[in-house]
Design an enzyme around this catalytic site. Structure first.
Site, PDB file in Angstrom:
ATOM      1  N   THR A  68      38.225  46.313  28.224  1.00 53.37           N
ATOM      2  CA  THR A  68      38.046  47.540  27.434  1.00 53.37           C
ATOM      3  C   THR A  68      36.706  47.424  26.727  1.00 53.37           C
ATOM      4  O   THR A  68      36.545  46.553  25.856  1.00 53.37           O
ATOM      5  CB  THR A  68      39.158  47.685  26.383  1.00 53.37           C
ATOM      6  OG1 THR A  68      40.413  47.716  27.059  1.00 53.37           O
ATOM      7  CG2 THR A  68      38.989  48.976  25.583  1.00 53.37           C
ATOM      8  N   LYS A 113      40.432  55.549  28.392  1.00 53.89           N
ATOM      9  CA  LYS A 113      41.111  54.485  27.639  1.00 53.89           C
ATOM     10  C   LYS A 113      40.951  54.687  26.121  1.00 53.89           C
ATOM     11  O   LYS A 113      41.919  54.617  25.362  1.00 53.89           O
ATOM     12  CB  LYS A 113      40.518  53.129  28.064  1.00 53.89           C
ATOM     13  CG  LYS A 113      40.892  51.953  27.214  1.00 53.89           C
ATOM     14  CD  LYS A 113      42.244  51.389  27.534  1.00 53.89           C
ATOM     15  CE  LYS A 113      42.634  50.286  26.560  1.00 53.89           C
ATOM     16  NZ  LYS A 113      43.990  49.841  26.724  1.00 53.89           N
ATOM     17  N   LYS A 169      39.726  47.390  17.430  1.00 46.36           N
ATOM     18  CA  LYS A 169      38.608  47.356  18.390  1.00 46.36           C
ATOM     19  C   LYS A 169      38.506  48.702  19.128  1.00 46.36           C
ATOM     20  O   LYS A 169      37.435  49.291  19.224  1.00 46.36           O
ATOM     21  CB  LYS A 169      38.836  46.217  19.395  1.00 46.36           C
ATOM     22  CG  LYS A 169      37.838  46.232  20.546  1.00 46.36           C
ATOM     23  CD  LYS A 169      38.219  45.273  21.666  1.00 46.36           C
ATOM     24  CE  LYS A 169      37.360  45.572  22.890  1.00 46.36           C
ATOM     25  NZ  LYS A 169      37.694  44.772  24.054  1.00 46.36           N
TER      26      LYS A 169
HETATM   27  P1  NAD Z   1      41.271  37.136  25.866  1.00 41.64           P
HETATM   28  O1  NAD Z   1      40.349  36.825  24.761  1.00 41.64           O
HETATM   29  O2  NAD Z   1      42.601  36.473  25.934  1.00 41.64           O
HETATM   30  O3  NAD Z   1      40.524  36.869  27.273  1.00 41.64           O
HETATM   31  C1  NAD Z   1      39.152  37.046  27.489  1.00 41.64           C
HETATM   32  C2  NAD Z   1      38.678  35.818  28.249  1.00 41.64           C
HETATM   33  O4  NAD Z   1      37.302  35.984  28.616  1.00 41.64           O
HETATM   34  C3  NAD Z   1      38.750  34.527  27.408  1.00 41.64           C
HETATM   35  O5  NAD Z   1      39.613  33.603  28.066  1.00 41.64           O
HETATM   36  C4  NAD Z   1      37.307  34.045  27.348  1.00 41.64           C
HETATM   37  O6  NAD Z   1      37.186  32.637  27.388  1.00 41.64           O
HETATM   38  C5  NAD Z   1      36.733  34.689  28.596  1.00 41.64           C
HETATM   39  N1  NAD Z   1      35.283  34.794  28.588  1.00 41.64           N
HETATM   40  C6  NAD Z   1      34.471  35.277  27.603  1.00 41.64           C
HETATM   41  N2  NAD Z   1      33.173  35.207  28.005  1.00 41.64           N
HETATM   42  C7  NAD Z   1      33.174  34.680  29.252  1.00 41.64           C
HETATM   43  C8  NAD Z   1      32.170  34.359  30.189  1.00 41.64           C
HETATM   44  N3  NAD Z   1      30.872  34.552  29.920  1.00 41.64           N
HETATM   45  N4  NAD Z   1      32.523  33.821  31.376  1.00 41.64           N
HETATM   46  C9  NAD Z   1      33.831  33.598  31.665  1.00 41.64           C
HETATM   47  N5  NAD Z   1      34.848  33.882  30.819  1.00 41.64           N
HETATM   48  C10 NAD Z   1      34.519  34.417  29.634  1.00 41.64           C
HETATM   49  O7  NAD Z   1      41.446  38.735  25.872  1.00 41.64           O
HETATM   50  P2  NAD Z   1      42.562  39.588  26.637  1.00 41.64           P
HETATM   51  O8  NAD Z   1      43.682  39.889  25.723  1.00 41.64           O
HETATM   52  O9  NAD Z   1      42.818  38.977  27.971  1.00 41.64           O
HETATM   53  O10 NAD Z   1      41.745  40.954  26.819  1.00 41.64           O
HETATM   54  C11 NAD Z   1      40.720  41.104  27.787  1.00 41.64           C
HETATM   55  C12 NAD Z   1      40.257  42.539  27.761  1.00 41.64           C
HETATM   56  O11 NAD Z   1      41.353  43.413  28.049  1.00 41.64           O
HETATM   57  C13 NAD Z   1      39.701  42.982  26.406  1.00 41.64           C
HETATM   58  O12 NAD Z   1      38.604  43.822  26.637  1.00 41.64           O
HETATM   59  C14 NAD Z   1      40.864  43.729  25.773  1.00 41.64           C
HETATM   60  O13 NAD Z   1      40.450  44.707  24.844  1.00 41.64           O
HETATM   61  C15 NAD Z   1      41.516  44.349  26.999  1.00 41.64           C
HETATM   62  N6  NAD Z   1      42.942  44.655  26.857  1.00 41.64           N
HETATM   63  C16 NAD Z   1      43.790  43.743  26.280  1.00 41.64           C
HETATM   64  C17 NAD Z   1      45.141  44.067  26.155  1.00 41.64           C
HETATM   65  C18 NAD Z   1      46.117  43.093  25.521  1.00 41.64           C
HETATM   66  O14 NAD Z   1      47.237  43.495  25.213  1.00 41.64           O
HETATM   67  N7  NAD Z   1      45.751  41.828  25.356  1.00 41.64           N
HETATM   68  C19 NAD Z   1      45.627  45.297  26.640  1.00 41.64           C
HETATM   69  C20 NAD Z   1      44.748  46.180  27.264  1.00 41.64           C
HETATM   70  C21 NAD Z   1      43.403  45.839  27.355  1.00 41.64           C
END
Ligand code: NAD
Length: 294
Positions: free
Chosen positions: A93, A168, A243
């Site tokens: 997102t 979204k 966010k």
């Molecule tokens: P998270 O922080 O658990 O996962 C993100 C991952 O990206 C982390 O493991 C981090 O180490 C990795 N990362 C960051 N920079 C990196 C790089 N340069 N190379 C490789 N890996 C890298 O977050 P999440 O909950 O999995 O959410 C991910 C996305 O999905 C976000 O944008 C969030 O807003 C969106 N989202 C989350 C949810 C939810 O319920 N968690 C629901 C819908 C959307």
């Protein structure tokens, strides 16, 4: 079987990658956090040394990263190293402007791309029932759809580049506003001596009916599966709601849209987060409004 690179194996990325493996795809994964790589390996993902190694042989590259700056920096890094004709799918997102820039980086290297953020949270990611909102060309969407199907309950092609992110943040702005509205109604009902169940029974079949009430009711009792029944454990964390509301307000400012309730919702969630409740489910906002933060 398609060879897929999956970059960003966090709370969402790991179960999504696992469903791609279950669907028979070969998944090469990378994340910066070693513990996330260990989990991914247990799910059958082949762990690569870095993002460039992951994309080298991939026909499809999926990113699931925290924010626009991460997506843009990863795209700048990997786009020059990707296979000819590879398809890039960003499911993070992020803000609409960064999403459009990411499409531009992909196009500069002759790659097809879609923005495809999701709704459904970690539960939907694990169950393979996420809703994907996609933005990009018809050709890129047609290539992405069969891959997304193994992770999706629903896939909507919303329009051109950035349209998925636009859908979204509009959806989540509705959600943030409606949750505050439902929570305020329960707070008022309590003061008026009306039981939670009575308000629920009336509003859930009246004009106040909405998802925040009927699926995600912010008080314990009426909807047993809602986070209110498990001490507001997320679910969808208040930090993520903040966010998304901030993204909606940045977009509204940029586009000249008037969204006063979206702005107010962002402020209310900012206060809730500032008081240390960012890790609670976003429906916990009711405790803030009632003056009894848990
Ligand atoms: P998270 O922080 O658990 O996962 C993100 C991952 O990206 C982390 O493991 C981090 O180490 C990795 N990362 C960051 N920079 C990196 C790089 N340069 N190379 C490789 N890996 C890298 O977050 P999440 O909950 O999995 O959410 C991910 C996305 O999905 C976000 O944008 C969030 O807003 C969106 N989202 C989350 C949810 C939810 O319920 N968690 C629901 C819908 C959307």
């Amino acid at each position: 079987m398609t060879t897929i690179a999956f970059i960003g194996l966090g709370n969402m990325g790991n179960p999504m990658a696992s469903n791609l493996v279950k669907a028979g795809h070969s998944v090469n994964g990378f994340d910066l956090v070693p513990e996330n790589l260990t989990v991914a390996k247990e799910h059958g993902v082949t762990i690569m040394a870095n993002a460039s190694a992951a994309v080298k042989d991939a026909d499809v590259v999926i990113t699931m990263l925290p924010a626009g700056k991460h997506v843009l920096s990863v795209y700048e890094d990997i786009a020059p190293k990707a296979k000819n004709g590879a398809l890039f799918i960003d499911s993070s997102t992020i803000d609409v402007e960064s999403a459009r820039k990411a499409h531009g980086v992909a196009a500069k290297h002759g790659l097809k791309s879609i923005d495809a953020p999701v709704s459904g949270g970690t539960g939907g990611a694990t169950a393979g029932t996420l809703t994907f909102m996609a933005g990009g060309s018809d050709e890129a969407f047609a290539g992405a759809e069969p891959i997304l199907k193994s992770m999706a309950g629903r896939i909507v092609h919303c329009g051109g580049d950035g349209a998925g992110q636009a859908a979204k943040i509009c959806n989540n702005m509705i959600l943030g506003i409606s949750m505050i509205g439902v929570a305020e109604a329960f707070v008022l009902a309590e003061k008026l001596g009306l039981s939670h169940q009575a308000l629920f029974d009336v509003a859930s079949t009246s004009s106040g009916q909405c998802w925040s009430l009927t699926t995600y009711c912010p008080v314990p009792g009426p909807v047993p599966t809602s986070p209110a029944n498990r001490d507001y454990k997320p679910g969808f964390a208040a930090a993520l709601m903040l966010k998304d509301l901030k993204l909606s307000q940045e977009a509204a400012l940029g586009a000249g849209a008037v969204t006063p309730l979206g702005a107010e919702a962002a402020q209310i969630y900012a206060l809730f987060n500032a008081q240390g409740h960012g890790g609670a489910d976003f429906s916990g906002i009711i405790n803030f409004l009632s003056g009894n933060p848990t």
